[in-house]
Design an enzyme around this catalytic site. Structure first.
Site, PDB file in Angstrom:
ATOM      1  CD  GLU A  27      -2.943   1.288   2.280  1.00 45.41           C
ATOM      2  OE1 GLU A  27      -2.897   0.334   3.170  1.00 45.41           O
ATOM      3  OE2 GLU A  27      -3.650   2.150   2.392  1.00 45.41           O
ATOM      4  CG  ASN A  72      -7.922   2.406   5.148  1.00 42.65           C
ATOM      5  OD1 ASN A  72      -8.734   1.711   4.628  1.00 42.65           O
ATOM      6  ND2 ASN A  72      -7.626   2.715   6.378  1.00 42.65           N
ATOM      7  CG  ASN A 172      -9.255  -0.866   1.400  1.00 44.83           C
ATOM      8  OD1 ASN A 172      -9.071  -2.169   1.627  1.00 44.83           O
ATOM      9  ND2 ASN A 172      -9.268  -0.128   2.208  1.00 44.83           N
ATOM     10  CD  GLU A 173     -10.507  -2.315   5.811  1.00 48.01           C
ATOM     11  OE1 GLU A 173     -10.357  -1.299   6.210  1.00 48.01           O
ATOM     12  OE2 GLU A 173      -9.670  -3.403   6.204  1.00 48.01           O
ATOM     13  CE1 TYR A 244      -3.841  -6.269   8.837  1.00 46.57           C
ATOM     14  CE2 TYR A 244      -5.887  -5.114   8.870  1.00 46.57           C
ATOM     15  CZ  TYR A 244      -4.913  -5.554   8.265  1.00 46.57           C
ATOM     16  OH  TYR A 244      -4.604  -5.022   7.075  1.00 46.57           O
ATOM     17  CD  GLU A 292      -6.364  -4.543   4.220  1.00 49.08           C
ATOM     18  OE1 GLU A 292      -6.122  -4.332   5.563  1.00 49.08           O
ATOM     19  OE2 GLU A 292      -6.612  -3.939   3.442  1.00 49.08           O
TER      20      GLU A 292
END
Ligand code: AHR
Length: 509
Positions: A27, A72, A172-173, A244, A292
């Site tokens: 990223e 992000n 993304n997210e 995570y 991720e």
């Protein structure tokens, strides 16, 4: 002394090992790109400005696919900023990480890096501030051979051949309120379906990943996946999952059981996707891109002060991993392999400096964090088919997950070579576990190599000055007698044991 056992049979296969299970993530964030993979002034920099020391470690890690350019970051990214003459590229604010993006590295540079690292690119589209048109434009730039505006622009920028990207993440997210351009499930599902439909008109066989929840702890987890898939089921191939893990308040026992949570996460998303498929009367199966995952001491980040100045490549979330973190990473890979029938891609986040297996000093050394080792060994040794194993193991009590087996394991079998690898963890902090593996259905096997990661101190770390404090140690206890493998797994350890056909003794007269 506790003991555990399992039995291997070549017919009990889950699925072939997907090479994309060994993905990573680059990223534009912190020092992942700048002073991570790219540092033109570094002594090892090649003609393109890429650090050769990092390239060598990336190859050694065994990475297959790399998600790029965020995270992000991507939700405010204009891909056009990163093409053409470097001196003319604009500097932009990155709202996600409060940094400055110089755009020295863009997709053409990254594609050159990816070719050198021998990895496939998984390209993430900005569906935060952008939409269908920009997705089509960047796709045309990346994949259209020649004769159109963006294809010719790419060619005039030096990339004569299309980049040929197969996998695209549709944002993304997008469920996260922190995301630039955050959307409701309905808003996002509609957009994802429209972008996917448009991309498929250009190239029907792309592999498209819709955003799932940014974690299973999100209040909308489950409902988000169901709504998004109801709107985009026939247009996408996979839905993403992100997770995570970290040790909370000294609770090592629960942390070591993180893979129990990952198992549950995958099973929940599969169940949700299948229920949508059933309601839609579709025969299609949606897979999971676990794009991720890692150990990340997120609570430290949440409690830390955020940068207030706008700077280039300032360090962000540079976690320094310990031996227990490596054991958890090894166990998360066991979980991903165990779900190879539905988890068709996975990316450890991230590759360099930012919660990463590879660390660098600007202008200086690069080294392997503890978590490098289980990833590299699993990528190298997982071959052929993933076997279903049903370990018999004692359990221990955890605060977060209740009763959990002390031993977790998976195995792979390569029908061509007859090779077998057993991956296992001992989550017990108090003592070793003796593992017995019944091999009678696999012919006569011998131990070819056996490694353990963990060791005497779960909190030992690698540093630039002591880069090999935690590394794989040869596991002398792994032996085959007759048709049984035995091994003793030290407390808080992960291991990989590779077996191959025992060579018959040479006949001498
Ligand atoms: O990997 C770090 C960040 O974690 C990514 O940018 C984001 O997608 C996730 O929340």
């Amino acid at each position: 002394m506790s003991s555990a056992s399992l039995r291997l049979h070549p017919d009990f296969t889950i699925a072939p090992v997907n090479r994309r299970t060994f993905g990573s993530f680059v990223e534009h964030m912190g020092r992942c790109v700048y002073t991570g993979i790219y540092e033109p002034d570094h002594p090892t920099a090649d003609a393109d400005g890429f650090r050769e020391d990092v390239l060598a470690l990336t190859r050694e890690l065994g990475v297959s696919v790399v998600r790029y350019p965020g995270g992000n970051f991507v939700s405010g990214y204009r891909w056009e900023d990163g093409i053409g003459p470097v001196t003319q590229r604009p500097v932009r604010r990155d709202l996600a990480w409060h940094g400055l993006e110089t755009n020295e590295v863009g997709i053409d540079e990254f594609a050159r890096w990816a070719a050198k690292a021998d990895v496939e690119i998984m390209y993430a589209l900005n569906l935060g501030t952008r939409g269908v048109q920009e997705a089509l434009d960047v796709h045309e730039y990346l994949n259209h051979p020649e004769g159109t505006h963006f294809a010719e622009l790419r060619r005039s920028n030096g990339a004569k051949e299309p980049h040929g990207i197969r996998m695209f993440c549709l944002g993304n997210e997008m469920d996260g309120p922190w995301q630039t351009g955050h959307k409701t499930a309905h808003e996002y599902g509609r957009l994802a379906a429209e972008v996917a439909r448009a991309l498929r008109s250009a190239e029907p066989d792309l592999e498209l990943v819709a955003c799932g929840s940014s974690s299973s702890a999100m209040p909308t987890f489950g409902a988000w996946e169901a709504t998004v898939l109801e709107l985009a089921y026939e247009q996408v191939d996979a839905i993403s999952a992100h997770a995570y893990y970290e040790e909370h308040d000294g609770d090592l026992g629960s942390f070591l059981a993180s893979a129990v949570d990952m198992d549950h996460f995958v099973d929940s998303v599969v169940a949700t996707a299948d229920s949508v498929g059933a309601r839609l009367k579709s025969r299609k199966r949606i897979n999971i891109s676990f794009d991720e995952w890692n150990v990340w001491y997120l609570s430290r980040f949440e409690n830390a002060e955020r940068p207030t100045d706008w700077a280039v490549a300032q360090p962000v979330i540079e976690d320094h991993y310990n031996a227990a973190d490596a054991v958890v990473v090894g166990n998360l890979l066991i979980s991903l392999l165990r779900h190879s029938d539905r988890v068709t891609a996975a990316c450890q986040a991230q590759l360099v400096n930012v919660i990463a297996p590879i660390m660098t000093e600007p202008g200086g050394r690069a080294w392997r964090q503890t978590i490098f080792h289980p990833f590299a060994l699993t990528s190298r040794l997982a071959r052929g088919n993933v076997l279903r194993v049903e370990p018999q193991s004692p359990t221990y009590d955890t605060q977060r997950f209740g009763d959990v087996p002390v031993l977790d394991a998976v195995a792979t079998h390569d029908p061509q070579s007859g090779g077998v690898t057993v991956f296992a963890v001992n989550r017990d902090v108090t003592g070793p576990v003796d593992l017995t593996v019944a091999l009678s259905d696999l012919g006569s096997l011998a131990v070819l190599e056996a490694w353990t990661v963990g060791g005497d101190d779960p909190y030992a770390r690698n540093t630039a000055d002591d880069p090999d404090r935690v590394r794989p140690e040869a596991m002398g206890s792994a032996t085959v007698a007759g048709d049984t493998l035995t091994a003793s797994l030290p407390p808080v350890s992960w291991c990989a044991i590779r077996l191959g056909p025992a060579t018959p003794p040479t006949q001498t007269r």
